[in-house]
Every structure is written in C-alpha cells, then in structure tokens.
Design an enzyme around this catalytic site. Structure first.
Site: not given
Ligand code: GDP
Ligand code: IMO
Ligand code: MG
Length: 422
Positions: A14, A17, A41-42
């Site tokens: 999270d 990416k 979840g991107h």
């Molecule tokens: P990923 O899994 O690495 O793609 O990241 P996620 O989407 O799960 O979580 C990143 C969260 O931070 C999302 O809700 C984005 O919209 C938000 N986000 C990304 N970059 C920024 C930033 O620079 N500032 C803020 N406030 N939010 C951000």
């Molecule tokens: P993105 O790509 C954050 C965590 C789960 C749990 C562990 C194992 O959005 O960064 P799994 O379902 O993979 O067997 O769970 O990994 N986990 C993540 N945490 N971001 C993710 O993906 C994750 N995918 C799995 O919460 O601790």
């Molecule tokens: Mg994510």
C-alpha cells in the site's frame, strides 16, 4: 535490447504503487504485473475519478498501452470479471489491451475456503490474510497440483477441476471447516468463460520479443518487500516473491535484463494484518496518520496500523532489491506535524544495530532521529524548489542514509500531485 524497469513496494504494501505506475506508464509500451493476485488493491485517481485495481495492471488507463498479467500472478476469475466489468462500465475496454499468461495459476473457489480454514485453524497466530485464497493457490503451484490459465483451453479441463476440488474438500473436511460453495462455483464457471475472451499468451516470449523489438517494459509489483515470502517478516507475509527477483521468475526476464528499480515507500509506515511492526504507534499520532492518510485497506476495508518511517527496514529493502531510484509517497499526510521521527537503528537486548534482524519480534526498541515538521501544505507544490526547507532536509537525510536519490515525490492521491525531479 531494452531493459525492464521495475516498480515495487519497500514496506508492507500500500505504498502507492498503482498511482506511480499510472504516472510513469506514458514512458513505456508495456506494463506487466509479475506476482500476487487479488490480495492487491492499487488505487488510482485522476480527473475526479477513483479506481481500485486488483489483478489488472495499473497501466490500463493510459490509452493504447499493452498490459500483461504475468505467469507469477494468481487469478481469481470471479474477481477478475468484476474488475474488468467495472472498468468496461467506465468506458475502458480491456479486450484489446490486456494479455494473460497461460502459465498464471488459477484461484479456485475451494482455495478461498482453504484460506479461511487455515486461518481459523491458526487460532491466535492468524496471519490476517486478505481471504482471497492466495496462500493455498501458491501452495498448489509449488506442490505441483495447481491449475493454470492454459488448462482452461485443454480438453482435459473437465477432469482437472473436479480432481483439484476433491483434494481440497478432503483437507477442508479434515479441518472440520463448514462451507457451501455451490453459488461461488456457479459464478466461477461463468467467470471462466468470461476470462476466455482475453488473449492467453506465452508471456515470456511476448515480453522478450517486445524488448528485442525495442519496446520498453515496466514491471509492476504487488504487496511490498517486508511481505516477501523469503525476506519479509515470516510467517506474517504473503506467499509470493514480491522482491525484484520475482520479476525474473514472474515474467521470464533474465536478471541482466533488469534496468531501473524504482522502490516506493511512504514517508511514514503502515501495515495491515498481523505481524511485527517495530515503529508502530499506538497513540494519537498513529490515529492522526490513519485518519489524515485514509489508511483503510483498498481490498478489505481493514484499518491499517500506522507508525514512523523505519530506515533500518528501508535500507534492507533497498539492498534486497537493488533499488536505483526512490519514490516517496504521502508526505502531505504529515503537513501539520510538529515533529517527525525516523527510526535509524534498533536496540536489541541492549545492543544497537542498524541491520534488519532475523526476527523483529520481541525485545526490540527503535532508536529515532527527530525532524522539525514543515508545517505547511505540500499539496500545492509542483517542483522540488517549491518545497519548504524543513521538508527538503527530511528528503535529503533519507537520500544520505540510503545512498539512493529520491526521484519522485507524491504529495496527494491524484495523478497530477506528483513531482518528478530531474
Ligand atoms: P498500492 O497498493 O501500493 O497501490 O497503494 P494503495 O492504493 O493500496 O494505497 C495508497 C493510498 O494512498 C491510495 O488511497 C492512494 O490514493 C493514496 N495516495 C497515493 N499517493 C498519495 C499521496 O502522495 N498523498 C496522499 N494523501 N494519498 C496518496
Ligand atoms: P498491495 O499490492 C498490504 C497482507 C495481508 C496479510 C498478508 C498475507 O495493495 O500493496 P495474503 O492474502 O496475501 O495471504 O495475506 O499480506 N497483504 C497486503 N497488505 N497491501 C497488499 O497489497 C497486501 N496483500 C497482502 O494483509 O497480512
Ligand atoms: Mg494496496
């Protein structure tokens, strides 16, 4: 011949990416996911719209690019269909843009049940998985029992599925797990027909041929280095290699074909699910990071645990991945903080170390360096020079400590809220 650039997470996932892949996609011809599945979840935001991608690469919104789901990915046909249909509703037709490796493994309905059953059996030692069947699917892959996308086209498919299901059911029975998958199974078979509308390819040839023809490729990681099955905080990890080496096995890329490695981190740290987290905050500051940063899981909605940036862990991740450029996200979340802390070493059993140890459980105390907060809104800044001096000091400290330049700084969720330094 061109090389493959890589974007991957350096923390516990999270990091942002999806946002950065979307921002960088215009520089590339092909975007490829190399591991993970719908546990990811991107989130992407642009033009006032927000999208969450789970299995589909984040290059899909920058028109005309080729997107590939590589062999290292695991696919749940039901969730894939839901994701693709949602995108189609918003005007993004994927059928000519998305290619799926025949060697990617399939998540069956019984894999989801096994994920739940194994978690229940762990009692207080639960991993806190996303419940998407990730672990059991990779287990079947490694134990040579998995079903692959290419099997859907095989005349033997009608026998392969019931064999796998029967094997899973005997395990579920032995664990005393109650379930009913009739409806899920019906949806799965329908979704499999939907999946078959996409191009199934030998993605290792597809990608290597693309490179040979001079096309540029960006590999998109899921999860983060500290969730890697080998190098993460085992056993509280996911079941794939999230690190740079996973690009080689998850796409069929030779190690000497890897180019830039972009390592993404948040200006603080989060973790969702169970497992050790040395810099975790249990106070109001942690709550502020969570509420200002909207730190709730994109997939499960779970509250993410929050804490200070951990440079011991970050340096470890940079080493494992050979990171060449850093990308710092979400600094804007700390706009109003008086003091910002960074862990620069750990004290373990009375001794100081700056190495990430075998176990980060137990008697471990992070040692912090404090920074004065910048106390102004970074979201309006569009060049590095516009940043306040206190913020630049924070960035330059990280660069000095890690020896890697911070090339991209994100100050908000939107595509436009991104500063790329020359
Ligand atoms: P990923 O899994 O690495 O793609 O990241 P996620 O989407 O799960 O979580 C990143 C969260 O931070 C999302 O809700 C984005 O919209 C938000 N986000 C990304 N970059 C920024 C930033 O620079 N500032 C803020 N406030 N939010 C951000
Ligand atoms: P993105 O790509 C954050 C965590 C789960 C749990 C562990 C194992 O959005 O960064 P799994 O379902 O993979 O067997 O769970 O990994 N986990 C993540 N945490 N971001 C993710 O993906 C994750 N995918 C799995 O919460 O601790
Ligand atoms: Mg994510």
């Amino acid at each position: 011949m061109k090389k493959v650039d890589v974007i991957l997470g350096l923390q516990w996932g999270d990091e942002g990416k999806g946002k950065v892949v979307d921002v960088l996609t215009p520089r590339y011809d092909v975007v490829a996911r190399f591991q993970g599945g719908p546990n990811a979840g991107h989130t992407l935001e642009f033009c006032g719209e927000k999208y969450v991608l789970r299995s589909i690469p984040s290059g899909i919104f920058q028109g005309g690019k080729t997107n590939i789901i590589g062999n290292g990915v695991v696919i749940d046909a039901i969730l894939f269909r839901a994701e693709a249909e949602e995108l189609a509703k918003s005007g993004h037709d994927l059928t000519r843009q998305l290619f799926i490796s025949k060697k990617a493994h399939l998540i069956l309905p019984t894999h989801r049940m096994l994920d739940a059953a194994y978690e229940a059996a762990k009692g207080s030692g639960k991993i806190g998985t996303t419940g998407k069947g990730i672990g059991p699917t990779y287990t079947d892959k490694v134990s040579r029992n998995g079903m692959r996308v290419g099997d859907l086209l095989s005349p033997d498919f009608p026998e392969i599925y019931p064999r796998a299901k029967a094997r899973h059911e005997s395990i579920l029975q032995s664990l005393g797990f109650q379930y009913d998958i009739a409806e899920l199974e019906r949806q799965w078979f329908e979704a499999v027909e939907f999946l078959k509308r996409f191009w199934f390819v030998d993605s290792e040839y597809f990608i290597n041929d693309s490179l040979a023809e001079g096309r540029s490729v960006l590999a998109e990681g899921a999860q983060g280095t500290l969730l890697d099955v080998d190098f993460g905080s085992y056993p509280f990890v996911t079941s794939s290699n999230t690190v740079c080496a996973g690009v080689c096995t998850g796409l069929g890329i030779a190690p000497n074909r890897i180019g830039e490695v972009y390592g993404i981190f948040k200006a603080y740290c989060t973790r969702v699910g169970a497992g050790p987290f040395p810099t975790e905050l249990f106070d109001q500051t942690g709550d502020r990071l969570c509420s200002i940063g909207h730190e709730f899981g994109a997939v499960t909605g779970r509250k993410r645990r929050c804490g200070w940036l951990d440079l011991v862990a970050l340096k470890y991740s940079i080493m494992i991945n050979g990171v060449t450029q850093l990308i710092m996200m979400k600094s804007d979340v700390m706009n109003d903080f008086d003091t910002i802390r960074v862990a620069t070493a750990y004290e373990i059993d009375g001794s100081r170390t700056s190495e990430f140890p075998y176990s980060i459980d137990g008697d471990l105390k992070p040692l912090y360096t404090d920074f004065e907060g910048w106390k102004c809104d970074l979201r309006g800044c569009r060049s590095y020079d516009e940043f306040p001096a206190a913020f630049r000091r924070y960035v330059e400290f990280i660069e000095r400590e890690t020896g890697v330049p911070v090339r991209i700084i994100s100050v908000g969720p939107d595509r436009d809220e991104t500063i790329i330094r020359n």
